[in-house]
Structures are given as structure tokens and as C-alpha cells.
Motif scaffolding. Sequence first.
Motif, short mmCIF file in Angstrom:
data_model
loop_
_atom_site.label_atom_id
_atom_site.label_comp_id
_atom_site.label_asym_id
_atom_site.label_seq_id
_atom_site.Cartn_x
_atom_site.Cartn_y
_atom_site.Cartn_z
N GLU A 2 0.84 -1.18 0.00
CA GLU A 2 0.00 0.00 0.00
C GLU A 2 0.88 1.24 0.00
OE1 GLU A 2 -2.68 -0.13 3.23
OE2 GLU A 2 -3.59 -2.02 2.63
N GLU A 3 0.73 2.05 -1.04
CA GLU A 3 1.50 3.28 -1.14
C GLU A 3 0.56 4.43 -1.43
OE1 GLU A 3 5.50 3.03 -2.95
OE2 GLU A 3 4.70 1.23 -3.87
N PRO A 4 0.92 5.65 -0.97
CA PRO A 4 0.03 6.78 -1.19
C PRO A 4 -0.06 7.13 -2.67
CG PRO A 4 2.14 7.50 -0.29
CD PRO A 4 2.13 6.01 -0.22
N THR A 5 -1.28 7.21 -3.15
CA THR A 5 -1.50 7.65 -4.53
C THR A 5 -1.86 9.12 -4.57
OG1 THR A 5 -3.79 6.92 -4.38
CG2 THR A 5 -2.20 5.37 -5.32
N THR A 6 -2.22 9.66 -3.41
CA THR A 6 -2.47 11.08 -3.28
C THR A 6 -1.66 11.57 -2.09
OG1 THR A 6 -4.38 10.70 -1.85
CG2 THR A 6 -4.79 10.88 -4.21
N GLY A 7 -1.74 12.85 -1.81
CA GLY A 7 -1.00 13.40 -0.69
C GLY A 7 -0.17 14.57 -1.14
N ILE A 8 0.87 14.86 -0.35
CA ILE A 8 1.71 16.03 -0.64
C ILE A 8 3.17 15.63 -0.62
CG2 ILE A 8 0.03 17.70 0.20
CD1 ILE A 8 2.96 17.13 2.42
N ILE A 9 3.97 16.47 -1.24
CA ILE A 9 5.42 16.39 -1.12
C ILE A 9 5.86 17.71 -0.50
CG2 ILE A 9 7.61 16.37 -2.38
CD1 ILE A 9 6.26 14.48 -4.40
N ARG A 10 6.61 17.63 0.55
CA ARG A 10 7.01 18.82 1.32
C ARG A 10 8.36 19.31 0.84
NH1 ARG A 10 4.69 19.57 7.10
NH2 ARG A 10 3.05 20.18 5.64
N THR A 11 8.37 20.48 0.20
CA THR A 11 9.60 21.10 -0.28
C THR A 11 9.97 22.28 0.61
OG1 THR A 11 8.77 22.85 -1.75
CG2 THR A 11 8.72 20.59 -2.61
#
Length: 331
Positions: A2-11
Motif C-alpha cells: 500500500e503506497e500513497p497515490t495522493t497526498g503532498i510532497i514537502r519542499t
Amino acid sequence: MEEPTTGIIRTVLGDIKPEELGYVDYHEHLFQVTPLLPGEELESEEKSQVEADLLVSAGISAIIDATPTGLGRNPAAVARISQATGLKIVHTTGAHHGGHYPQGHHLRALTVEELALVFVEDVMKGFRDGADGRGEKVPSAAGEPICAGVVKAGVRYWQIGDFETKVLHAAAICHGETGVSVMVHLDYGSASHEVLDLLESLGVPPHRVILAHVDRNLDSGLHSELASRGAYLGYDGAARHREAPDSAIIETLYAVVQDGHADRLLLGGDVARASRYIAYGGMPGLQYLPLRFIPRLHKEVGPDVMEMILRTNPARSLAFNSELLQTERKS
């Protein structure tokens, strides 16, 4: 898995959607100071910006800056470089293996819980000044906190000592409280299964682990085993011809792709030394990866696999579900 298909990347300039990341060099250092590399200090914002510009000009859209706590990181300067060049930058928190921290270093005295607090706050509230990461908050030019988007640990050559174990435990806590992935430096690609075993026992599934420097051990069978467990494999040894030619790395990558694991592979440069930065008067610079190595790999694996390695895999490996964050960025 199970891996996130949505969400955020924090830059360092804020949160973005995974599809906004672009082509990624998963492992670089814009700033770094360590007693293990005397005379190779990366301390110039101007020169690091030159290298970032060259990388963008060669087609890379984003990097992970893999310099953790206590090794000369400069988040405010990294944020300015990102703003000036358009290079998206995901910064690490965490700590390297103990060889980088002499006896008496602040980090060595911290408990697992104290280390975890530093790491979690770097992700949730933003970086702080100080060698131990517990000084004043470091704001961006816009006054926003500059936050980490991945947590790092490291192990020495076939050795996971007391300090390394402590950092791995703290990184696991950070993952559990924030959802960010755990990047682990492996000396010469060693102790890979052992690291996965330990992290898994602490609640970090292999598909949330990035194993850096697996190509310092060019064993495609081992790499396929690690990929089968779900781990992301970081290949970052290009242009280190004293250790192995680029052709050997490409052959290993090709074999792992043929084994069906293209969805686990990441590429980085890990140039990491002033003598290898063009801006410091050295070579080959950050641009070597997209300018020299990637075109050769592209010929072997084709455009679809390259798109997966450069865009899809990094975005998936870095994305996390923001619902896990219990504290607003400005808190």
C-alpha cells in the motif's frame, strides 16, 4: 504493497502535489561540512546556486538535498536557491552515521526520544538553527517555516552501532508521526536487508524506505531481492570510475528492470564534494547525471522506464498523506 497515490510532497518552499515534482535527482548536497571530507566543504551559496542552475538547464526539475542535522546544512540558503533557480528541493532531517560526528558532538548525547523530537519538528514545524537542530526557527524570505520532507539515517560498512541504531529508531518514530519516508545511507551498499529488517520491526514498511548507495555493491540479484520487499533503490554512483564504470551501473540497473522492478528505482548524483563541483573549479558537477549518465541508460531501458525512474518513482517515494500531520506549518 500500500503506497500513497495522493497526498503532498514537502519542499523547502512549501507543499506541492506529487505530479508537480517533475524529473528528480534523488540525492545531492548543496551544503555539507563533515570531518570525513576535509577540504571538500560545500559552504558557498553562490556556487551551489550555479550548480543548481546547471542541473536545471540539463533537464532536472527537483532534488532531495540529503544533508541531515549537524553537517553544515543551510535550509535558508537552500530555499533561496530553490526560489532563484526554480529547482524544487526536498530537504532531509535526521542524522548520518556516527563517523560524521566526533565524540562530544551534541547529537551523540541526545536520547532516541530527543532525536525524534528534533526530526519530527523539522518536518512539522520547520528547521531550527544550531548543530543539534534545537535553536531558533529558520524562516524563508517570505517568513514561512522551511520544513523537511524526508528523514535520513545511516549505517557504516557492515556495522549498525549504538548511535546508528538510535538514529534509526528516531527516524522510525518520525515516520510514524508524520508519514515521511526514511532514507538510509548504506556504506558500500552493505547491511541492506538488515536495515530493512530493523525498520520493519519498528513499524516502517519497506516501501517507505529509500536505500541510498545500493550501487556501491553492484549485485543485481541482491537488488532484486530488496526491490521485491518493496524498498526503493538509490543508484548514485555515476562518475565514480575508480570504484566502478558507469557501464557496470547501467548493466545492473538493466538487469533489475528485466527482473520486473523498474518501479523501485531512483537515480541521483551524490556529487557531495567541492572538488567535484564545477562552480568550485572541479568536475564533473551536478549536471553529469542528466548530461552523461541518463542518456546512456535511456538507450538501454527506453522512455517508459526512464519516465518511471525519474518522475513516477520519486514522487511516489516522497509523497505522504497530510492527514497524519497534527500541527499546522505555522504553529
